[in-house]
Design a protein around this motif. Structure first.
Motif, PDB file in Angstrom:
ATOM      1  N   ASP A   1       6.165   2.293   3.514  1.00 56.59           N
ATOM      2  CA  ASP A   1       6.443   0.854   3.390  1.00 56.59           C
ATOM      3  C   ASP A   1       7.608   0.611   2.437  1.00 56.59           C
ATOM      4  OD1 ASP A   1       4.137   0.222   4.878  1.00 56.59           O
ATOM      5  OD2 ASP A   1       2.879   0.198   3.085  1.00 56.59           O
TER       6      ASP A   1
ATOM      7  N   ASP B   1      -1.495  -4.363   6.387  1.00 61.59           N
ATOM      8  CA  ASP B   1      -2.759  -3.615   6.422  1.00 61.59           C
ATOM      9  C   ASP B   1      -2.972  -2.785   5.163  1.00 61.59           C
ATOM     10  OD1 ASP B   1      -4.032  -4.117   9.121  1.00 61.59           O
ATOM     11  OD2 ASP B   1      -1.952  -3.687   9.665  1.00 61.59           O
ATOM     12  N   ASP B   2      -4.110  -3.021   4.529  1.00 62.39           N
ATOM     13  CA  ASP B   2      -4.492  -2.353   3.285  1.00 62.39           C
ATOM     14  C   ASP B   2      -3.501  -2.628   2.151  1.00 62.39           C
ATOM     15  OD1 ASP B   2      -7.050  -1.206   4.002  1.00 62.39           O
ATOM     16  OD2 ASP B   2      -5.896  -0.083   5.456  1.00 62.39           O
ATOM     17  N   THR B   3      -2.764  -3.738   2.343  1.00 63.76           N
ATOM     18  CA  THR B   3      -1.941  -4.295   1.261  1.00 63.76           C
ATOM     19  C   THR B   3      -2.433  -5.712   0.959  1.00 63.76           C
ATOM     20  OG1 THR B   3      -0.018  -2.939   1.711  1.00 63.76           O
ATOM     21  CG2 THR B   3       0.394  -5.031   0.607  1.00 63.76           C
TER      22      THR B   3
ATOM     23  N   ASP C   1       3.730  -5.547   2.869  1.00 62.06           N
ATOM     24  CA  ASP C   1       3.085  -4.936   4.035  1.00 62.06           C
ATOM     25  C   ASP C   1       1.808  -5.747   4.302  1.00 62.06           C
ATOM     26  OD1 ASP C   1       2.135  -2.876   5.899  1.00 62.06           O
ATOM     27  OD2 ASP C   1       0.784  -2.278   4.267  1.00 62.06           O
TER      28      ASP C   1
ATOM     29  N   ASP D   1       0.916  -0.143   0.661  1.00 62.61           N
ATOM     30  CA  ASP D   1      -0.048   0.919   0.329  1.00 62.61           C
ATOM     31  C   ASP D   1       0.450   2.290   0.765  1.00 62.61           C
ATOM     32  OD1 ASP D   1      -0.613  -0.211   3.069  1.00 62.61           O
ATOM     33  OD2 ASP D   1      -1.875   1.579   3.127  1.00 62.61           O
ATOM     34  N   GLN D   2       1.609   2.343   1.446  1.00 56.73           N
ATOM     35  CA  GLN D   2       2.163   3.612   1.920  1.00 56.73           C
ATOM     36  C   GLN D   2       3.581   3.770   1.379  1.00 56.73           C
ATOM     37  OE1 GLN D   2       0.405   5.773   4.116  1.00 56.73           O
ATOM     38  NE2 GLN D   2      -1.300   4.371   3.717  1.00 56.73           N
TER      39      GLN D   2
ATOM     40  N   TYR E   1      -5.739   7.200   4.375  1.00 62.48           N
ATOM     41  CA  TYR E   1      -4.851   7.771   5.394  1.00 62.48           C
ATOM     42  C   TYR E   1      -3.412   7.738   4.905  1.00 62.48           C
ATOM     43  CZ  TYR E   1      -4.344   2.750   6.317  1.00 62.48           C
ATOM     44  OH  TYR E   1      -4.144   1.407   6.166  1.00 62.48           O
TER      45      TYR E   1
END
Ligand SMILES: [Mg+2]
Length: 217
Positions: free
Chosen positions: A197, A77-79, A75, A193-194, A214
């Motif tokens: 994902d 974003d934020d990964t 991923d 991060d989710q 989030y």
């Protein structure tokens, strides 16, 4: 009789009052402080390093794995790049138009722990593929941001096309992994991060990174 009723009523009122105290959610200001402490105290880095060390150890032993087109899906974003500092400035939460303006600047900082894993995988000649829920029109700025932060080697960067914008992230990413498998890739791991994902199949290992800011479904 009346006294007994009043006593009973007092017990009920106390019970309801007590339940309300228990049911009250955490104060938002306190929750924000917890998130900031998690990152700024070094706990996030500590947990990231544990996860990444384990992944590097696993993929070191797989370096010579004899599978067709061994691939790792990241991923974005934020990964591999972080929105933490920007999110902190606005008190967290997700405002799509604001996030799009951050992406457009192509300056989100890299997450050094994930970069360490990426460098290892590139050295071992794995096929690197990025799948992001970002929209198709952000492809140029996405590539610019990634390359500027040292993510220069990859097979593909897959973003959402107009017809995929209505899909959940989980369904979209699962479909993209399925297509990669149909193209001959063996997806050894999916990293994000989710949970959206990662869930939905077509990857042998799931590597979940922490993100208390989030949730994306
Ligand atoms: Mg993400």
């Amino acid at each position: 009789m009346c006294k007994k009723m009043m006593q009973g009523l007092s017990v009920i009122i106390f019970f309801v009052w007590h339940i309300q105290l228990i049911a009250e959610p955490m104060n938002l200001a306190i929750a924000r402080k917890h998130v900031e402490d998690y990152y700024d105290s070094g706990q996030y880095t500590l947990e990231m390093n544990k996860i990444i060390d384990r992944a590097i150890s696993y993929f070191s032993s797989c370096c010579s794995m004899d599978v067709r087109k061994p691939a790792i899906v990241f991923d974005i974003d934020d990964t591999v790049v972080s929105s933490y500092q920007r999110s902190k400035e606005i008190g967290f939460g997700f405002i799509d138009s604001l996030y799009r303006s951050w992406v457009a600047q192509a300056e989100l900082p890299l997450i050094s722990e994930t970069k360490r894993l990426y460098d290892h995988l590139v050295a071992c000649h794995y096929h690197i593929i990025f799948i992001s829920a970002r929209p198709w029109y952000e492809k140029d700025v996405t590539i610019r941001n990634l390359k500027h932060k040292g993510f220069t080697v990859f097979d593909k960067i897959i973003l959402r096309t107009p017809e995929m914008m209505h899909m959940t992230v989980k369904s979209y990413k699962s479909l993209m992994r399925k297509r990669l498998v149909m193209q001959g890739y063996t997806i050894l791991a999916s990293i994000g991060d989710q949970w959206s994902d990662l869930c939905g199949g077509y990857a042998e290992h799931l590597i979940k990174l922490p993100n208390p800011m989030y949730i994306i479904v």
